[in-house]
Motif scaffolding. Sequence first.
Motif, PDB file in Angstrom:
ATOM      1  N   ILE A  57       0.856  -1.181   0.000  1.00  0.00           N
ATOM      2  CA  ILE A  57       0.000   0.000   0.000  1.00  0.00           C
ATOM      3  C   ILE A  57       0.889   1.227   0.000  1.00  0.00           C
ATOM      4  CG2 ILE A  57      -1.700   1.309   1.322  1.00  0.00           C
ATOM      5  CD1 ILE A  57      -2.745  -1.382   2.369  1.00  0.00           C
ATOM      6  N   SER A  58       0.576   2.177  -0.895  1.00  0.00           N
ATOM      7  CA  SER A  58       1.349   3.416  -0.936  1.00  0.00           C
ATOM      8  C   SER A  58       0.401   4.601  -1.066  1.00  0.00           C
ATOM      9  CB  SER A  58       2.339   3.399  -2.108  1.00  0.00           C
ATOM     10  OG  SER A  58       1.648   3.334  -3.336  1.00  0.00           O
ATOM     11  N   ALA A  59       0.880   5.763  -0.651  1.00  0.00           N
ATOM     12  CA  ALA A  59       0.107   7.001  -0.729  1.00  0.00           C
ATOM     13  C   ALA A  59       0.927   8.042  -1.473  1.00  0.00           C
ATOM     14  CB  ALA A  59      -0.248   7.492   0.666  1.00  0.00           C
ATOM     15  N   MET A  60       0.267   8.756  -2.396  1.00  0.00           N
ATOM     16  CA  MET A  60       0.933   9.805  -3.165  1.00  0.00           C
ATOM     17  C   MET A  60       0.050  11.052  -3.119  1.00  0.00           C
ATOM     18  SD  MET A  60       2.023   9.889  -7.200  1.00  0.00           S
ATOM     19  CE  MET A  60       0.357   9.899  -7.800  1.00  0.00           C
ATOM     20  N   ASP A  61       0.617  12.159  -2.656  1.00  0.00           N
ATOM     21  CA  ASP A  61      -0.128  13.413  -2.620  1.00  0.00           C
ATOM     22  C   ASP A  61      -0.280  13.985  -4.025  1.00  0.00           C
ATOM     23  OD1 ASP A  61      -0.472  13.379   0.111  1.00  0.00           O
ATOM     24  OD2 ASP A  61       1.339  14.523   0.525  1.00  0.00           O
ATOM     25  N   GLY A  62      -1.397  14.703  -4.243  1.00  0.00           N
ATOM     26  CA  GLY A  62      -1.652  15.376  -5.511  1.00  0.00           C
ATOM     27  C   GLY A  62      -0.759  16.593  -5.632  1.00  0.00           C
ATOM     28  N   PRO A  63      -0.799  17.299  -6.718  1.00  0.00           N
ATOM     29  CA  PRO A  63      -1.785  17.141  -7.786  1.00  0.00           C
ATOM     30  C   PRO A  63      -1.458  15.945  -8.678  1.00  0.00           C
ATOM     31  CG  PRO A  63      -0.292  18.912  -8.353  1.00  0.00           C
ATOM     32  CD  PRO A  63       0.094  18.427  -6.974  1.00  0.00           C
ATOM     33  N   PHE A  64      -2.496  15.433  -9.308  1.00  0.00           N
ATOM     34  CA  PHE A  64      -2.342  14.298 -10.194  1.00  0.00           C
ATOM     35  C   PHE A  64      -2.244  14.786 -11.625  1.00  0.00           C
ATOM     36  CE2 PHE A  64      -4.973  13.004  -6.500  1.00  0.00           C
ATOM     37  CZ  PHE A  64      -3.945  12.367  -5.821  1.00  0.00           C
ATOM     38  N   THR A  65      -1.703  13.975 -12.482  1.00  0.00           N
ATOM     39  CA  THR A  65      -1.362  14.433 -13.829  1.00  0.00           C
ATOM     40  C   THR A  65      -2.525  14.456 -14.804  1.00  0.00           C
ATOM     41  OG1 THR A  65      -0.714  12.187 -14.430  1.00  0.00           O
ATOM     42  CG2 THR A  65       1.027  13.652 -13.613  1.00  0.00           C
ATOM     43  N   GLU A  66      -3.688  13.920 -14.432  1.00  0.00           N
ATOM     44  CA  GLU A  66      -4.819  13.925 -15.348  1.00  0.00           C
ATOM     45  C   GLU A  66      -5.200  15.357 -15.696  1.00  0.00           C
ATOM     46  OE1 GLU A  66      -4.942  12.329 -12.378  1.00  0.00           O
ATOM     47  OE2 GLU A  66      -4.914  10.231 -12.973  1.00  0.00           O
ATOM     48  N   ALA A  67      -5.573  15.560 -16.954  1.00  0.00           N
ATOM     49  CA  ALA A  67      -5.966  16.896 -17.402  1.00  0.00           C
ATOM     50  C   ALA A  67      -7.347  17.266 -16.863  1.00  0.00           C
ATOM     51  CB  ALA A  67      -5.976  16.957 -18.924  1.00  0.00           C
ATOM     52  N   LYS A  68      -8.160  16.286 -16.540  1.00  0.00           N
ATOM     53  CA  LYS A  68      -9.514  16.547 -16.064  1.00  0.00           C
ATOM     54  C   LYS A  68      -9.494  16.681 -14.551  1.00  0.00           C
ATOM     55  CE  LYS A  68     -11.117  13.695 -19.797  1.00  0.00           C
ATOM     56  NZ  LYS A  68     -11.617  12.400 -20.157  1.00  0.00           N
ATOM     57  N   GLU A  69     -10.277  17.605 -14.040  1.00  0.00           N
ATOM     58  CA  GLU A  69     -10.324  17.851 -12.597  1.00  0.00           C
ATOM     59  C   GLU A  69     -11.726  17.514 -12.087  1.00  0.00           C
ATOM     60  OE1 GLU A  69      -8.536  18.348  -9.321  1.00  0.00           O
ATOM     61  OE2 GLU A  69      -7.401  19.306 -10.916  1.00  0.00           O
ATOM     62  N   LEU A  70     -11.795  16.715 -11.029  1.00  0.00           N
ATOM     63  CA  LEU A  70     -13.080  16.450 -10.387  1.00  0.00           C
ATOM     64  C   LEU A  70     -13.534  17.731  -9.711  1.00  0.00           C
ATOM     65  CD1 LEU A  70     -12.227  13.077  -8.602  1.00  0.00           C
ATOM     66  CD2 LEU A  70     -13.356  13.382 -10.798  1.00  0.00           C
ATOM     67  N   ILE A  71     -14.809  18.083  -9.874  1.00  0.00           N
ATOM     68  CA  ILE A  71     -15.247  19.333  -9.244  1.00  0.00           C
ATOM     69  C   ILE A  71     -16.434  19.169  -8.302  1.00  0.00           C
ATOM     70  CG2 ILE A  71     -14.274  20.821 -11.011  1.00  0.00           C
ATOM     71  CD1 ILE A  71     -17.097  21.185 -12.126  1.00  0.00           C
ATOM     72  N   SER A  72     -17.246  18.136  -8.493  1.00  0.00           N
ATOM     73  CA  SER A  72     -18.369  17.949  -7.581  1.00  0.00           C
ATOM     74  C   SER A  72     -18.935  16.542  -7.726  1.00  0.00           C
ATOM     75  CB  SER A  72     -19.476  18.981  -7.839  1.00  0.00           C
ATOM     76  OG  SER A  72     -20.047  18.786  -9.110  1.00  0.00           O
ATOM     77  N   TYR A  73     -19.818  16.208  -6.789  1.00  0.00           N
ATOM     78  CA  TYR A  73     -20.524  14.939  -6.885  1.00  0.00           C
ATOM     79  C   TYR A  73     -21.974  15.160  -6.495  1.00  0.00           C
ATOM     80  CZ  TYR A  73     -20.888  14.417  -1.844  1.00  0.00           C
ATOM     81  OH  TYR A  73     -21.206  14.614  -0.530  1.00  0.00           O
ATOM     82  N   ALA A  74     -22.808  14.213  -6.899  1.00  0.00           N
ATOM     83  CA  ALA A  74     -24.203  14.196  -6.479  1.00  0.00           C
ATOM     84  C   ALA A  74     -24.603  12.746  -6.267  1.00  0.00           C
ATOM     85  CB  ALA A  74     -25.101  14.836  -7.535  1.00  0.00           C
ATOM     86  N   LEU A  75     -25.431  12.504  -5.275  1.00  0.00           N
ATOM     87  CA  LEU A  75     -25.937  11.172  -5.002  1.00  0.00           C
ATOM     88  C   LEU A  75     -27.444  11.197  -5.233  1.00  0.00           C
ATOM     89  CD1 LEU A  75     -25.401   8.282  -3.996  1.00  0.00           C
ATOM     90  CD2 LEU A  75     -25.780   9.138  -1.667  1.00  0.00           C
ATOM     91  N   PHE A  76     -27.894  10.374  -6.184  1.00  0.00           N
ATOM     92  CA  PHE A  76     -29.309  10.302  -6.541  1.00  0.00           C
ATOM     93  C   PHE A  76     -29.889   8.952  -6.147  1.00  0.00           C
ATOM     94  CE2 PHE A  76     -27.973  13.627  -9.454  1.00  0.00           C
ATOM     95  CZ  PHE A  76     -29.065  14.465  -9.499  1.00  0.00           C
ATOM     96  N   GLU A  77     -31.151   8.944  -5.747  1.00  0.00           N
ATOM     97  CA  GLU A  77     -31.907   7.704  -5.594  1.00  0.00           C
ATOM     98  C   GLU A  77     -33.094   7.801  -6.535  1.00  0.00           C
ATOM     99  OE1 GLU A  77     -33.553   4.511  -2.433  1.00  0.00           O
ATOM    100  OE2 GLU A  77     -32.366   6.195  -1.749  1.00  0.00           O
ATOM    101  N   VAL A  78     -33.071   6.965  -7.563  1.00  0.00           N
ATOM    102  CA  VAL A  78     -34.059   7.040  -8.639  1.00  0.00           C
ATOM    103  C   VAL A  78     -34.595   5.648  -8.960  1.00  0.00           C
ATOM    104  CG1 VAL A  78     -33.118   9.159  -9.649  1.00  0.00           C
ATOM    105  CG2 VAL A  78     -32.173   6.958 -10.334  1.00  0.00           C
ATOM    106  N   ARG A  79     -35.623   5.606  -9.786  1.00  0.00           N
ATOM    107  CA  ARG A  79     -36.255   4.342 -10.142  1.00  0.00           C
ATOM    108  C   ARG A  79     -35.496   3.573 -11.223  1.00  0.00           C
ATOM    109  NH1 ARG A  79     -40.152   8.086  -9.213  1.00  0.00           N
ATOM    110  NH2 ARG A  79     -40.127   8.773 -11.363  1.00  0.00           N
ATOM    111  N   SER A  80     -34.696   4.300 -12.024  1.00  0.00           N
ATOM    112  CA  SER A  80     -34.043   3.636 -13.153  1.00  0.00           C
ATOM    113  C   SER A  80     -32.749   4.359 -13.540  1.00  0.00           C
ATOM    114  CB  SER A  80     -34.974   3.613 -14.365  1.00  0.00           C
ATOM    115  OG  SER A  80     -35.173   4.946 -14.837  1.00  0.00           O
ATOM    116  N   LYS A  81     -31.929   3.661 -14.280  1.00  0.00           N
ATOM    117  CA  LYS A  81     -30.712   4.261 -14.817  1.00  0.00           C
ATOM    118  C   LYS A  81     -31.070   5.428 -15.734  1.00  0.00           C
ATOM    119  CE  LYS A  81     -26.645   3.111 -17.564  1.00  0.00           C
ATOM    120  NZ  LYS A  81     -25.927   2.032 -18.258  1.00  0.00           N
ATOM    121  N   GLU A  82     -32.133   5.283 -16.494  1.00  0.00           N
ATOM    122  CA  GLU A  82     -32.560   6.341 -17.419  1.00  0.00           C
ATOM    123  C   GLU A  82     -32.897   7.628 -16.678  1.00  0.00           C
ATOM    124  OE1 GLU A  82     -32.568   2.532 -19.231  1.00  0.00           O
ATOM    125  OE2 GLU A  82     -33.745   3.144 -17.484  1.00  0.00           O
ATOM    126  N   GLU A  83     -33.505   7.507 -15.509  1.00  0.00           N
ATOM    127  CA  GLU A  83     -33.826   8.696 -14.712  1.00  0.00           C
ATOM    128  C   GLU A  83     -32.545   9.372 -14.223  1.00  0.00           C
ATOM    129  OE1 GLU A  83     -36.554  10.090 -10.889  1.00  0.00           O
ATOM    130  OE2 GLU A  83     -36.585   7.986 -11.492  1.00  0.00           O
TER     131      GLU A  83
END
Length: 124
Positions: free
Chosen positions: A60-86
Amino acid sequence: MRYMIILRVTDRPDTPPPADLMEAIAKLGEEATRSGALLDTAGLAPSSEGTRITLTGGAISAMDGPFTEAKELISYALFEVRSKEEAVEWTSRFLKVHRDHWKGWEGEADMLRVMGPEDFTAPA
């Protein structure tokens, strides 16, 4: 079914987010919450403030950011829905709000189904 939506920015204008974008995001969030679909949402700090923990070859190893990916995570949302389509519909609406209110912003969303205990039960 629960879905975790992770928003990534791939290209961002040099200007701060417009006020009408923030207002539209709040309005969509209120609608999703009232409908019972939206359980939680929050912004994420940049990868420079994160740590990646990996398990490789038994170590097991740990590496501090920043990470080299060009894309940056900016937010998340948690949904409870009836279907994947929703879940796709709510996520698409969120991306459309960005498209319509912040010219030049581009991004993508990863939509992951959250598994519960029922997904791990052995057949009888």
